[in-house]
Scaffold this active site. Structure first.
Site, PDB file in Angstrom:
ATOM      1  N   GLY A  81       0.833  -1.211   0.000  1.00 53.33           N
ATOM      2  CA  GLY A  81       0.000   0.000   0.000  1.00 53.33           C
ATOM      3  C   GLY A  81       0.860   1.249   0.000  1.00 53.33           C
ATOM      4  O   GLY A  81       1.852   1.316   0.719  1.00 53.33           O
ATOM      5  N   ARG A  94       1.559  -4.958  -5.698  1.00 56.58           N
ATOM      6  CA  ARG A  94       1.540  -6.225  -4.967  1.00 56.58           C
ATOM      7  C   ARG A  94       1.986  -7.281  -5.970  1.00 56.58           C
ATOM      8  O   ARG A  94       1.700  -7.164  -7.161  1.00 56.58           O
ATOM      9  CB  ARG A  94       0.147  -6.483  -4.399  1.00 56.58           C
ATOM     10  CG  ARG A  94      -0.228  -5.400  -3.383  1.00 56.58           C
ATOM     11  CD  ARG A  94      -1.316  -5.799  -2.424  1.00 56.58           C
ATOM     12  NE  ARG A  94      -1.240  -5.013  -1.204  1.00 56.58           N
ATOM     13  CZ  ARG A  94      -1.821  -3.824  -1.016  1.00 56.58           C
ATOM     14  NH1 ARG A  94      -2.529  -3.267  -1.971  1.00 56.58           N
ATOM     15  NH2 ARG A  94      -1.695  -3.192   0.138  1.00 56.58           N
ATOM     16  N   ASP A 127       4.237  -4.478   6.636  1.00 53.27           N
ATOM     17  CA  ASP A 127       4.768  -5.743   7.160  1.00 53.27           C
ATOM     18  C   ASP A 127       4.733  -6.867   6.128  1.00 53.27           C
ATOM     19  O   ASP A 127       5.579  -7.762   6.163  1.00 53.27           O
ATOM     20  CB  ASP A 127       4.090  -6.140   8.474  1.00 53.27           C
ATOM     21  CG  ASP A 127       2.601  -6.342   8.337  1.00 53.27           C
ATOM     22  OD1 ASP A 127       2.011  -5.816   7.372  1.00 53.27           O
ATOM     23  OD2 ASP A 127       2.022  -7.048   9.175  1.00 53.27           O
ATOM     24  N   THR A 187       3.176   2.995   6.039  1.00 54.09           N
ATOM     25  CA  THR A 187       1.766   2.636   5.876  1.00 54.09           C
ATOM     26  C   THR A 187       0.937   3.663   6.633  1.00 54.09           C
ATOM     27  O   THR A 187       1.326   4.065   7.736  1.00 54.09           O
ATOM     28  CB  THR A 187       1.434   1.221   6.403  1.00 54.09           C
ATOM     29  OG1 THR A 187       0.019   1.122   6.631  1.00 54.09           O
ATOM     30  CG2 THR A 187       2.118   0.895   7.711  1.00 54.09           C
ATOM     31  N   ASP A 223      -1.620   3.144   8.152  1.00 53.78           N
ATOM     32  CA  ASP A 223      -2.326   2.504   9.273  1.00 53.78           C
ATOM     33  C   ASP A 223      -1.588   2.569  10.612  1.00 53.78           C
ATOM     34  O   ASP A 223      -2.199   2.337  11.659  1.00 53.78           O
ATOM     35  CB  ASP A 223      -2.607   1.031   8.943  1.00 53.78           C
ATOM     36  CG  ASP A 223      -3.342   0.880   7.624  1.00 53.78           C
ATOM     37  OD1 ASP A 223      -4.220   1.711   7.352  1.00 53.78           O
ATOM     38  OD2 ASP A 223      -3.023  -0.058   6.868  1.00 53.78           O
ATOM     39  N   ASP A 227       0.271   0.495  11.947  1.00 57.12           N
ATOM     40  CA  ASP A 227       0.137  -0.761  12.697  1.00 57.12           C
ATOM     41  C   ASP A 227       1.412  -1.606  12.679  1.00 57.12           C
ATOM     42  O   ASP A 227       1.345  -2.827  12.674  1.00 57.12           O
ATOM     43  CB  ASP A 227      -1.059  -1.562  12.158  1.00 57.12           C
ATOM     44  CG  ASP A 227      -0.941  -1.845  10.660  1.00 57.12           C
ATOM     45  OD1 ASP A 227      -0.034  -1.292  10.015  1.00 57.12           O
ATOM     46  OD2 ASP A 227      -1.763  -2.620  10.143  1.00 57.12           O
ATOM     47  N   ARG A 260      -7.086  -0.693   8.405  1.00 59.44           N
ATOM     48  CA  ARG A 260      -7.084  -2.172   8.343  1.00 59.44           C
ATOM     49  C   ARG A 260      -7.643  -2.745   9.649  1.00 59.44           C
ATOM     50  O   ARG A 260      -8.727  -2.371  10.040  1.00 59.44           O
ATOM     51  CB  ARG A 260      -5.671  -2.708   8.066  1.00 59.44           C
ATOM     52  CG  ARG A 260      -5.224  -2.450   6.642  1.00 59.44           C
ATOM     53  CD  ARG A 260      -4.125  -3.395   6.237  1.00 59.44           C
ATOM     54  NE  ARG A 260      -2.940  -3.249   7.093  1.00 59.44           N
ATOM     55  CZ  ARG A 260      -1.825  -3.933   6.929  1.00 59.44           C
ATOM     56  NH1 ARG A 260      -1.739  -4.814   5.964  1.00 59.44           N
ATOM     57  NH2 ARG A 260      -0.788  -3.747   7.719  1.00 59.44           N
TER      58      ARG A 260
END
Ligand code: ADP
Length: 322
Positions: free
Chosen positions: A11, A72, A103, A126, A128, A130, A172
């Site tokens: 992403g 991807r 990750d 990212t 996110d 996370d 996410r």
């Protein structure tokens, strides 16, 4: 080590370009030659490399997206795909690789490094946030500010019409964006996967606030919340309490835009840190920033550890949304 390559994978996140710039310029500062790989691991397998000089990374620090493009790659999941990638690197005499991504990208990097002895350093990017091992990931601060701007705008219209709004943000399976945006935007409630969501209790709160004269009610929902999507939550709330709401799903706008100063500086520090780790022979690893110090961690730490939300902020959110 004379030649290194850099790619962006998974992403995209605002600040990736600032990181590319920092990697390229720090590498050149140390006398290394840098290749940019187009479209992540796909480009690594398809041999899409180009030399990057100082001027190639001019005028990108402020740009969202990634000049190297991201992708991807299903082929990279197989040992054969990774062997092709390693072959392309070795033919050019490239010994080091910087992988900017999340990750998933780090998992791929770990395989490539172990199977073919390539010196790899990951940089966590990212929206996110996370990823364990860094206080912030590249892109998070920009995404939060973009979402916050939207929440503030929705607040104006919500207040004008005495409406209940449900705003869904990305993240996410984590609630970092929702918690930050919810606190900063003065949300009436923040629904995140890390804490149980009690819809009947939320309905009673909304009713009480309306009765007390509150003109607008905004619920910020993380996309991964266990109660469902914003649309599902809206229909459940209507069923439970006959409360009508409007839904805004912010979606991919959160991924774009010019990075904030926080993201640009973080990306610059981590880009520098990646080259520093490569030159020290500290690979394979990923770099992060914790308490203003650039840190290094084994790649596997990124997916074996779960990053926790700030308990202080969680507690504060529950007080302020009262
Ligand atoms: P992110 O890096 O943002 O988490 P993804 O999870 O989509 O994004 O991962 C990006 C790419 O990394 C994948 O398309 C794939 O090529 C590679 N990758 C992810 N997981 C693995 C894995 N377990 N083994 C090898 N490569 C992987």
């Amino acid at each position: 080590m004379e030649n290194i390559a850099i790619l962006t994978s998974g992403g995209d996140a605002p600040g990736m370009n600032a990181c590319i710039r920092a990697v390229v310029r720090t590498a050149i500062h140390h006398g290394l030659c840098v290749y940019g790989v187009q479209s992540g691991y796909e480009g690594l397998i398809d041999d899409r490399f180009r030399r990057l000089g100082t001027t190639d990374v001019s005028n990108i620090v402020q740009r969202g997206g990634t000049i190297l493009h991201s992708a991807r790659s299903t082929r990279f999941l197989s040992t054969d795909g990774r062997a092709e990638a390693a072959e392309n690197l070795s033919r050019r005499g490239i010994e080091g690789l910087v992988v900017i991504g999340g990750d998933g990208s780090f998992r791929g990097a770990d395989h490539l490094s172990r199977e073919h002895g390539i010196a790899i350093v990951g940089v966590p990017a990212t929206i996110d946030n996370d990823i364990w091992g860094t206080d912030l990931t590249i892109g998070f601060d920009t995404a939060v500010n973009t979402a916050l701007e939207a929440v503030d705008k929705v607040r104006d219209t919500a207040a004008a019409h005495d409406r209940l709004f449900i705003i869904e943000v990305m993240g996410r399976t984590a609630g970092f964006i929702a918690l930050q945006v919810g606190v900063a935007g003065g949300a009436e409630d923040i629904l995140i996967p890390e804490t149980p969501t009690n819809l009947p209790a939320i309905c009673s709160l909304v009713r009480r606030r309306v009765a007390e004269g509150r003109t607008s009610n905004i619920l910020v929902v993380a996309e991964g919340d266990e109660a469902g999507s914003a649309f599902e939550i809206a229909s459940k709330i209507e069923e439970l309490a006959d409360l009508k709401s409007r839904v805004t799903v912010l979606g991919h706008v959160q991924r774009g835009g010019s990075p904030t100063s926080v993201d640009r500086v973080l990306a610059s520090k981590l880009g520098w840190g990646a080259i520093d780790a490569l030159m020290d022979g500290a690979w394979p690893c990923f770099v992060g920033e914790m308490n203003s110090i650039v840190t290094r961690h084994p790649l596997a730490d990124a997916w074996t550890n779960r990053k926790e939300l700030d308990p202080m902020l969680l507690n504060l959110a529950s007080i302020l949304t009262n």
